[in-house]
Design a protein around this motif. Structure first.
Motif, mmCIF file in Angstrom:
data_model
loop_
_atom_site.group_PDB
_atom_site.id
_atom_site.type_symbol
_atom_site.label_atom_id
_atom_site.label_comp_id
_atom_site.label_asym_id
_atom_site.label_seq_id
_atom_site.Cartn_x
_atom_site.Cartn_y
_atom_site.Cartn_z
ATOM 1 N N SER A 113 27.388 32.196 -33.301
ATOM 2 C CA SER A 113 27.785 33.522 -33.757
ATOM 3 C C SER A 113 27.439 34.505 -32.649
ATOM 4 N N SER B 161 20.936 44.444 -41.855
ATOM 5 C CA SER B 161 21.977 44.005 -42.791
ATOM 6 C C SER B 161 22.909 42.954 -42.206
ATOM 7 N N GLU C 93 24.165 39.470 -41.287
ATOM 8 C CA GLU C 93 23.914 38.137 -41.832
ATOM 9 C C GLU C 93 23.382 37.222 -40.730
ATOM 10 N N LYS C 94 22.292 36.562 -41.033
ATOM 11 C CA LYS C 94 21.694 35.673 -40.051
ATOM 12 C C LYS C 94 22.415 34.330 -40.058
ATOM 13 N N LYS C 95 23.122 34.066 -38.959
ATOM 14 C CA LYS C 95 23.815 32.798 -38.787
ATOM 15 C C LYS C 95 23.250 32.108 -37.560
ATOM 16 N N ASP D 33 30.549 39.992 -34.285
ATOM 17 C CA ASP D 33 29.947 41.062 -35.085
ATOM 18 C C ASP D 33 29.213 41.999 -34.146
#
Length: 241
Positions: A171, A185, A187-189, A213
């Motif tokens: 990511s 906020s 999202e941890k991928k 992102d």
């Protein structure tokens, strides 16, 4: 034998290692200070130990004893250290785990800070664009406090390597003050690659285009921006498992 002349060819060759051109040519770099020398020795890259004639410091490695005049000649510090070392360049390995990508970072102190924080917050690889300051620069090495020897550092063309990381499931998180998400906020991928841009220009358009992102660090209105070394450290902390 004690090296006393700054005209000695060996001494002149070591002095040249302050220049990137010669570091690249010889695949060697110069370090200064006991801590850095010990870290290089433990990492197995210390080729030659250089000590002042009054120093009792020793290691089981090829050693040159030099006069105070030669130490001053070789040193970039106002107060030369009596212990220096010539090291073989570090070998990069395959990229695994989480990554921090630096897109044309220029300040040696910033890079040194990022190296230290990368080790602290479990980053596997530091990926540097070809336009980023040389991590063998003596100011980078000093600022890293020896942690440069504990990190996989890769120098690559980002427009080529980032699509490869994407194909491996990474990511890609860029940094942007406008239209970015508060890092809390995001999202941890895993695995991820945090991409940090140049101190003045930010992430280049070509690299920005590849991001999945964008994140930013929420601050109060009194502060317009953070030093890139500080900002990168905060982002690594927030994304660390």
């Amino acid at each position: 034998m004690i090296y006393t002349s700054v005209e000695n060819s060996k001494i002149k060759d070591i002095k040249k290692l302050h220049l990137k051109k010669y570091r690249d040519q010889e695949s060697l770099f110069l370090i200064e200070g006991e801590h850095l020398v010990l870290e290089a020795f433990k990492a197995g890259v210390l080729k030659t130990l250089i000590v002042g004639e009054e120093s009792s410091f020793s290691l089981e490695v090829d050693t040159m004893v030099v006069s105070s005049q030669v130490l001053s000649y070789l040193s970039e510090l106002e107060t030369p250290q009596p212990i220096m070392g010539v090291c073989r360049k570090l070998k990069s390995r395959e990229i695994t785990g989480n990554v921090v990508v630096l897109d044309n970072i220029q300040d040696p102190g910033n890079l040194g800070t990022i190296i230290r924080s990368a080790v602290a917050f479990n980053i596997d690889t530091l990926l540097l664009s070809k336009g980023t300051v040389d991590f063998y620069n003596e100011k980078v090495l000093r600022a890293s406090q020896g942690l440069v020897f504990h990190l996989n550092i890769v120098v690559e063309d980002l427009e080529k390597i980032l699509p490869f990381l994407k194909s491996k499931g990474y990511s890609l998180i860029g940094t942007k003050v406008t239209n970015g998400k508060d890092i809390k906020s995001v999202e941890k991928k895993y695995p991820f690659a945090i991409i940090m841009g140049n101190e003045g220009k930010g992430v280049s358009k070509e690299v920005e285009f590849l991001c999945d992102d964008f994140a930013y660090i929420k601050m109060n209105e009194k502060c317009e921006s953070l030093n890139v070394g500080v900002a990168t450290s905060i982002l690594m902390y927030e994304l660390d498992k």
